[in-house]
Design a protein around this motif. Structure first.
Motif, PDB file in Angstrom:
ATOM      1  N   ASN A  55      -6.629 -10.775  -1.588  1.00  0.00           N
ATOM      2  CA  ASN A  55      -5.325 -10.442  -2.707  1.00  0.00           C
ATOM      3  C   ASN A  55      -5.369  -9.252  -3.653  1.00  0.00           C
ATOM      4  O   ASN A  55      -4.305  -9.321  -4.449  1.00  0.00           O
ATOM      5  CB  ASN A  55      -5.857 -12.144  -3.330  1.00  0.00           C
ATOM      6  CG  ASN A  55      -5.402 -13.063  -2.186  1.00  0.00           C
ATOM      7  OD1 ASN A  55      -4.286 -12.893  -1.895  1.00  0.00           O
ATOM      8  ND2 ASN A  55      -6.113 -14.541  -3.240  1.00  0.00           N
ATOM      9  N   ALA A  56      -5.926  -8.400  -2.762  1.00  0.00           N
ATOM     10  CA  ALA A  56      -5.800  -7.490  -3.888  1.00  0.00           C
ATOM     11  C   ALA A  56      -4.038  -7.207  -3.813  1.00  0.00           C
ATOM     12  O   ALA A  56      -3.391  -6.934  -4.499  1.00  0.00           O
ATOM     13  CB  ALA A  56      -5.546  -5.595  -3.592  1.00  0.00           C
ATOM     14  N   CYS A  57      -3.264  -7.060  -2.438  1.00  0.00           N
ATOM     15  CA  CYS A  57      -2.056  -7.568  -2.752  1.00  0.00           C
ATOM     16  C   CYS A  57      -1.003  -8.298  -3.481  1.00  0.00           C
ATOM     17  O   CYS A  57       0.001  -7.706  -3.906  1.00  0.00           O
ATOM     18  CB  CYS A  57      -0.966  -7.523  -0.870  1.00  0.00           C
ATOM     19  SG  CYS A  57      -1.574  -8.425  -0.332  1.00  0.00           S
ATOM     20  N   VAL A  58      -1.586  -9.262  -3.621  1.00  0.00           N
ATOM     21  CA  VAL A  58      -0.746 -10.524  -4.615  1.00  0.00           C
ATOM     22  C   VAL A  58      -0.900  -9.920  -5.845  1.00  0.00           C
ATOM     23  O   VAL A  58       0.112 -10.197  -6.884  1.00  0.00           O
ATOM     24  CB  VAL A  58      -1.684 -11.417  -4.667  1.00  0.00           C
ATOM     25  CG1 VAL A  58      -1.428 -12.831  -4.994  1.00  0.00           C
ATOM     26  CG2 VAL A  58      -1.699 -12.120  -2.646  1.00  0.00           C
ATOM     27  N   GLY A 168       9.911   6.893  -5.801  1.00  0.00           N
ATOM     28  CA  GLY A 168       9.375   7.620  -4.607  1.00  0.00           C
ATOM     29  C   GLY A 168       7.844   6.682  -3.982  1.00  0.00           C
ATOM     30  O   GLY A 168       7.470   7.971  -2.976  1.00  0.00           O
ATOM     31  N   LYS A 169       7.565   6.330  -4.606  1.00  0.00           N
ATOM     32  CA  LYS A 169       6.527   5.449  -3.897  1.00  0.00           C
ATOM     33  C   LYS A 169       6.333   4.792  -2.915  1.00  0.00           C
ATOM     34  O   LYS A 169       7.237   3.657  -2.818  1.00  0.00           O
ATOM     35  CB  LYS A 169       5.607   4.596  -5.270  1.00  0.00           C
ATOM     36  CG  LYS A 169       5.070   5.660  -6.548  1.00  0.00           C
ATOM     37  CD  LYS A 169       4.826   5.146  -7.575  1.00  0.00           C
ATOM     38  CE  LYS A 169       4.178   5.843  -8.641  1.00  0.00           C
ATOM     39  NZ  LYS A 169       3.216   4.824  -9.577  1.00  0.00           N
ATOM     40  N   GLN A 170       5.687   4.203  -2.222  1.00  0.00           N
ATOM     41  CA  GLN A 170       5.880   2.984  -1.710  1.00  0.00           C
ATOM     42  C   GLN A 170       5.063   1.583  -2.250  1.00  0.00           C
ATOM     43  O   GLN A 170       4.600   1.549  -3.541  1.00  0.00           O
ATOM     44  CB  GLN A 170       3.683   2.762  -0.658  1.00  0.00           C
ATOM     45  CG  GLN A 170       3.935   3.960   0.392  1.00  0.00           C
ATOM     46  CD  GLN A 170       4.388   3.944   1.705  1.00  0.00           C
ATOM     47  OE1 GLN A 170       4.022   3.048   2.460  1.00  0.00           O
ATOM     48  NE2 GLN A 170       6.017   3.976   1.485  1.00  0.00           N
ATOM     49  N   PRO A 171       5.126   0.767  -2.013  1.00  0.00           N
ATOM     50  CA  PRO A 171       5.501  -1.075  -2.474  1.00  0.00           C
ATOM     51  C   PRO A 171       3.746  -1.028  -2.978  1.00  0.00           C
ATOM     52  O   PRO A 171       3.062  -0.671  -2.318  1.00  0.00           O
ATOM     53  CB  PRO A 171       6.271  -2.780  -1.354  1.00  0.00           C
ATOM     54  CG  PRO A 171       6.949  -1.758  -0.396  1.00  0.00           C
ATOM     55  CD  PRO A 171       6.076   0.193  -0.454  1.00  0.00           C
ATOM     56  N   ALA A 172       3.629  -1.724  -4.163  1.00  0.00           N
ATOM     57  CA  ALA A 172       2.721  -1.903  -4.589  1.00  0.00           C
ATOM     58  C   ALA A 172       1.068  -2.514  -3.885  1.00  0.00           C
ATOM     59  O   ALA A 172       0.680  -1.965  -3.437  1.00  0.00           O
ATOM     60  CB  ALA A 172       2.621  -2.564  -5.512  1.00  0.00           C
ATOM     61  N   ILE A 176      -1.987  -0.558  -2.280  1.00  0.00           N
ATOM     62  CA  ILE A 176      -2.915  -1.049  -2.972  1.00  0.00           C
ATOM     63  C   ILE A 176      -4.093  -1.474  -2.005  1.00  0.00           C
ATOM     64  O   ILE A 176      -5.232  -1.527  -1.694  1.00  0.00           O
ATOM     65  CB  ILE A 176      -2.717  -2.281  -3.840  1.00  0.00           C
ATOM     66  CG1 ILE A 176      -4.600  -2.830  -4.704  1.00  0.00           C
ATOM     67  CG2 ILE A 176      -3.032  -3.294  -2.892  1.00  0.00           C
ATOM     68  CD1 ILE A 176      -4.530  -1.324  -5.748  1.00  0.00           C
ATOM     69  N   CYS A 177      -3.350  -1.790  -0.513  1.00  0.00           N
ATOM     70  CA  CYS A 177      -4.453  -2.621   0.108  1.00  0.00           C
ATOM     71  C   CYS A 177      -5.131  -1.927   0.595  1.00  0.00           C
ATOM     72  O   CYS A 177      -5.867  -0.572   1.301  1.00  0.00           O
ATOM     73  CB  CYS A 177      -3.269  -2.630   1.842  1.00  0.00           C
ATOM     74  SG  CYS A 177      -4.535  -3.522   3.037  1.00  0.00           S
ATOM     75  N   PRO A 178      -6.698  -2.229   0.847  1.00  0.00           N
ATOM     76  CA  PRO A 178      -8.163  -1.668   1.308  1.00  0.00           C
ATOM     77  C   PRO A 178      -8.354  -1.326   2.544  1.00  0.00           C
ATOM     78  O   PRO A 178      -8.685  -0.439   2.999  1.00  0.00           O
ATOM     79  CB  PRO A 178      -9.531  -2.270   0.555  1.00  0.00           C
ATOM     80  CG  PRO A 178      -8.494  -3.906   0.396  1.00  0.00           C
ATOM     81  CD  PRO A 178      -6.392  -3.663   0.224  1.00  0.00           C
ATOM     82  N   THR A 179      -7.675  -2.314   3.470  1.00  0.00           N
ATOM     83  CA  THR A 179      -7.818  -1.929   4.706  1.00  0.00           C
ATOM     84  C   THR A 179      -6.902  -1.358   5.512  1.00  0.00           C
ATOM     85  O   THR A 179      -6.774  -1.559   6.667  1.00  0.00           O
ATOM     86  CB  THR A 179      -8.067  -3.087   5.420  1.00  0.00           C
ATOM     87  OG1 THR A 179      -7.527  -4.114   5.469  1.00  0.00           O
ATOM     88  CG2 THR A 179      -9.390  -4.120   4.888  1.00  0.00           C
ATOM     89  N   LYS A 180      -5.817  -0.594   4.509  1.00  0.00           N
ATOM     90  CA  LYS A 180      -4.772  -0.118   5.601  1.00  0.00           C
ATOM     91  C   LYS A 180      -4.307  -1.185   6.071  1.00  0.00           C
ATOM     92  O   LYS A 180      -3.543  -1.176   7.664  1.00  0.00           O
ATOM     93  CB  LYS A 180      -4.686   0.928   5.762  1.00  0.00           C
ATOM     94  CG  LYS A 180      -5.495   2.010   5.191  1.00  0.00           C
ATOM     95  CD  LYS A 180      -4.548   2.192   3.546  1.00  0.00           C
ATOM     96  CE  LYS A 180      -5.687   3.531   3.165  1.00  0.00           C
ATOM     97  NZ  LYS A 180      -4.898   3.359   1.736  1.00  0.00           N
ATOM     98  N   ALA A 181      -3.800  -2.691   6.045  1.00  0.00           N
ATOM     99  CA  ALA A 181      -3.227  -3.556   7.072  1.00  0.00           C
ATOM    100  C   ALA A 181      -2.301  -3.870   6.823  1.00  0.00           C
ATOM    101  O   ALA A 181      -0.990  -4.623   7.908  1.00  0.00           O
ATOM    102  CB  ALA A 181      -3.695  -4.985   6.957  1.00  0.00           C
ATOM    103  N   LEU A 182      -1.154  -2.749   5.742  1.00  0.00           N
ATOM    104  CA  LEU A 182       0.702  -2.988   5.581  1.00  0.00           C
ATOM    105  C   LEU A 182       0.919  -1.457   5.601  1.00  0.00           C
ATOM    106  O   LEU A 182       0.849  -0.932   5.032  1.00  0.00           O
ATOM    107  CB  LEU A 182      -0.011  -3.586   4.140  1.00  0.00           C
ATOM    108  CG  LEU A 182       0.186  -4.779   4.087  1.00  0.00           C
ATOM    109  CD1 LEU A 182       0.363  -5.487   2.397  1.00  0.00           C
ATOM    110  CD2 LEU A 182       0.698  -5.700   4.989  1.00  0.00           C
TER     111      LEU A 182
END
Length: 228
Positions: A55-58, A168-172, A176-182
């Motif tokens: 839930n870090a993405c949330v 110029g950043k990626q979506p939040a 933040i995703c710790p496992t690079k799932a996104l």
């Protein structure tokens, strides 16, 4: 007076009819064509084999986009447990706006508040134009829209269009995703990581049968699979 009243009723009925039966290919087709001219069509890949449901993405989405408590632009849905103890596991899937190319929410909006951004293909909301009629909420087959209790306008994920993307950043959620799932990127860029992953992996999209052409792709996890 009677003629004026009849004209008003006729106009009102025409508006309601237009909202309820507006073809999905109308405004969206024009928006898609304009996005194609700019050669950008943003999409997101959720690799469920890597998602651990932290839930870090949330929380990152809530902080960056100032999402009030009680509502959310993004959630991670957990199903399970599956299997027998101690070898039990859960399945995690993303629930957010699908950024449809044929977006029902855009088609039904009577004020143009819901729109597809011509430069990016992102489905967005102009809060200043929203009258809170909730037509878009009723029309969304993914049930991801809500009324923001602060702005009183329809709200949802917009890939951080007004926050991180402007900088110029990626979506939040991606950052933040710790496992690079996104993985976020441009579908029209053949050199992007997103396109490479879509070519290399079988993916699914929710409710494709509806013809909405969603731009959230998923690498489905096999039972019990989390690959880090």
């Amino acid at each position: 007076m009677e003629n004026s009243r009849r004209h008003f009723l006729k106009s009102t009925c025409a508006l309601v009819a237009g909202v309820s039966v507006y073809p999905l290919s109308g405004k969206n087709a024009n928006a898609e064509m304009e996005a194609d001219i700019n050669n950008i069509k943003y999409a997101l890949l959720h690799d469920e084999t890597k998602c651990i449901g932290c839930n870090a993405c949330v929380e990152a989405c809530r902080e960056v986009n100032h999402v009030p408590e009680g509502v959310t632009r993004l959630s991670i849905e957990r199903t399970g447990p599956f299997g027998e103890y101690p070898n039990q596991f859960y399945h995690f899937s993303r629930h957010s706006c699908e950024h449809c190319e044929e977006a029902p929410c855009v088609s039904v909006c009577p004020t143009g508040a819901a729109f597809i951004n011509k430069e990016t293909g992102i489905v967005a909301v102009n809060a200043d134009k929203c009258v809170g009629c909730q037509y878009c909420i009723a029309a969304c087959p993914y049930e991801v829209r809500f009324i923001n209790p602060v702005t009183k306008a329809a709200d949802k994920c917009d890939f951080c269009r007004e926050t991180n993307l402007k900088q110029g950043k990626q979506p939040a959620c991606v950052e933040i995703c710790p496992t690079k799932a996104l993985v976020f990127g441009n579908l029209k860029d053949p050199e992007s990581e997103l396109v490479a992953l879509l070519k290399a992996n079988p993916t699914e999209r929710f409710k494709q049968r509806l013809g909405t052409r969603p731009k959230i792709f998923r690498i489905k996890a096999k039972l019990g699979e989390i690959i880090l």
